[in-house]
Write an enzyme that holds these catalytic residues in place. Structure first.
Site, mmCIF file in Angstrom:
data_model
loop_
_atom_site.group_PDB
_atom_site.id
_atom_site.type_symbol
_atom_site.label_atom_id
_atom_site.label_comp_id
_atom_site.label_asym_id
_atom_site.label_seq_id
_atom_site.Cartn_x
_atom_site.Cartn_y
_atom_site.Cartn_z
ATOM 1 N N ASP A 1 0.865 -1.177 0.000
ATOM 2 C CA ASP A 1 0.000 0.000 0.000
ATOM 3 C C ASP A 1 0.902 1.227 0.000
ATOM 4 O O ASP A 1 1.726 1.389 0.899
ATOM 5 C CB ASP A 1 -0.888 0.027 1.250
ATOM 6 C CG ASP A 1 -1.970 -1.053 1.218
ATOM 7 O OD1 ASP A 1 -2.030 -1.807 0.230
ATOM 8 O OD2 ASP A 1 -2.751 -1.134 2.180
ATOM 9 N N ASP B 1 -13.999 -4.755 -2.919
ATOM 10 C CA ASP B 1 -13.975 -4.705 -1.455
ATOM 11 C C ASP B 1 -15.337 -5.193 -0.973
ATOM 12 O O ASP B 1 -16.369 -4.581 -1.297
ATOM 13 C CB ASP B 1 -13.719 -3.275 -0.968
ATOM 14 C CG ASP B 1 -12.297 -2.825 -1.274
ATOM 15 O OD1 ASP B 1 -11.418 -3.698 -1.469
ATOM 16 O OD2 ASP B 1 -12.060 -1.601 -1.347
#
Lengths: 253, 207
Positions: free
Chosen positions: A11, A130
């Site tokens: 990330d 997600d």
């Protein structure tokens, strides 16, 4: 036969690798190019960069990171986060990315997935989902905007639709499990794996090596994504693969 | 000098960087005339067969490619760059290829299963090479080596004696071919870490 893939996920925020716990509370974990090289040496099967800043000037930062990484490591590289146009895709691929992953923009305008797949091929068009479980049910809802916005879409139906639009792979993150270190959402992953013909990457929740094993076997994932267990050097990629091999999972060593 | 053909499809940078990493100059060129002066030629390929062929034709590359191949210069086709050397492909309808190597490009069958799990299409990831022949470009590459694949279509040569390696994905498909000066791989050497770089180096040193 085709081996199961281990994919460390980096990330990236403001040019640094960070790792969120359930999408909040960031900790600094280092320089993305250096970490990419470390994973290359450890035998990672692919790398994924997730750009979690996703503002317009961050776009140039991530392109620079992709370029510098692709100059040094010769393995498949996926980039996601804030990709909204065919031009964004083109720039990232030209910088050295092999696959791009589309999340919010796919929900906003599903035809974008079709356009990317037709222009650059399904093989580089990943749809990231997600997912959050609907309490008390064996169903999951798609969330966008880094997990902040519910969409009302059913995850399994959405994955099937995205396959029909030309997506070549699904990156499936359980928001319920992400950051918990309690393991992947096996039910969720299995439901999507069985519903689509394209590879599914399990993501969110891995805390130990047995979780990777469960992701490949019980859930049937083609690849397992993990961040913190590798970033904080709890395990190396090599240790993970040896563990999996000893339990009968085909991996590349 | 190694020329990498740029016909407007996908990521060529990795191939070029791969050659640079092993100390070889490689240029990316969209000019068909440059091919005619190159010592070695690489035809990469990302995307759909139909679009790749169309772009090759519109870029004026077809004649120069056929010429350099017939002159015996080392030629490397990668992924769709391999597939385009064949007679035709069924991707998005039937489309003609360069027909340098007789044979067809076919789609992996749906619903293949191994040990109760569906085989996913595209095949995406690392799979092993099984050698049928040992072309010099694979010097130092062991039987069973893992290389990186991403594809939904595979080649089926009419003359199976051109097959250099096969790979198992539900069945043994042709993962590379070798005929005279032509080497073509379904996998991506430029994404196959040390083994891939070794193959690129061997290609750069072919005499």
């Amino acid at each position: 036969m085709l081996t199961k893939r281990i994919i460390p996920c980096l990330d990236v925020k403001g040019g640094r690798v960070v790792k969120g716990v359930q999408f909040i509370g960031l900790r600094d974990a280092g320089d993305p190019v250096e970490i990419a090289e470390m994973y290359d040496q450890q035998g990672a099967d692919e790398l994924t960069f997730l750009d979690i800043t996703a503002s317009s000037d961050a776009r140039d930062i991530i392109i620079d990171i992709v370029q510098r990484t692709a100059d040094r490591v010769f393995m498949p590289l996926t980039v996601g986060g804030g990709i909204r146009s065919v031009e964004d895709v083109r720039r990232l691929l030209n910088a050295g990315a092999d696959k791009i992953s589309i999340n919010t923009a796919a929900v906003d305008r599903p035809d974008f997935v079709r356009e990317a797949a037709e222009r650059f091929g399904s093989q580089c068009t990943v749809v990231a989902i997600d997912a959050r479980r609907i309490p008390g049910e064996k169903r999951w809802e798609v969330f966008t905007h880094g997990g902040r916005k519910p969409t009302g879409l059913d995850v399994v139906e959405w994955a099937m639709l995205m396959e029909s639009y030309g997506s070549g792979e699904i990156l499936l993150t359980s928001m319920d499990c992400d950051g918990t270190k309690d393991g992947y959402d096996i039910e969720l992953t299995r439901a999507v794996v069985d519903a689509v013909s394209i590879p599914v990457i399990a993501s969110g929740g891995v805390g130990n090596l047995e979780h990777l094993y469960d992701g490949f076997t019980a859930a049937g994932a083609s690849a397992c994504l993990a961040a913190s267990i590798f970033h904080y050097r709890e395990y190396t990629i090599g240790q993970a693969k040896e563990y999996l091999r000893d339990k009968g999972v085909e991996v590349r060593l | 000098m190694i020329a990498i053909i740029d016909y407007g499809m996908g990521n060529l940078r990795s191939v070029q960087k791969g050659f640079e990493k092993i100390g070889c100059d490689a240029i990316i060129t969209a000019d068909p005339h440059v091919l005619l002066t190159a010592e070695r030629i690489v035809l990469p390929g990302v995307g759909a067969f139909r679009d790749c062929m169309k772009n090759l034709e519109q870029g004026g590359f077809v004649e120069p490619i056929l010429k350099v191949i017939s002159e015996g210069r080392p030629f490397l086709g990668i992924c769709v760059g391999m597939q385009m050397l064949f007679s035709d492909s069924v991707e998005f309808g039937l489309h003609s290829g360069l027909n340098v190597i007789p044979g067809h490009v076919l789609r992996f069958p749906d619903q293949m299963t191994v040990a109760g799990e569906k085989l996913k299409v595209p095949q995406m990831g690392w799979n092993q090479l099984s050698f049928k022949r040992r072309p010099p470009v694979f010097d130092g590459v062991n039987d069973g080596s893992n290389v990186y694949f991403v594809h939904s279509y595979y080649v089926k040569p009419t003359d199976s004696s051109v097959i250099a390696t096969t790979t198992d994905y539900g069945f043994e498909f042709c993962s590379s071919v070798w005929r005279d000066n032509i080497i073509a791989t379904q996998f991506h050497p430029e994404k196959s870490q040390a083994i891939g770089l070794r193959i690129l180096k061997n290609f750069a040193e072919l005499t």
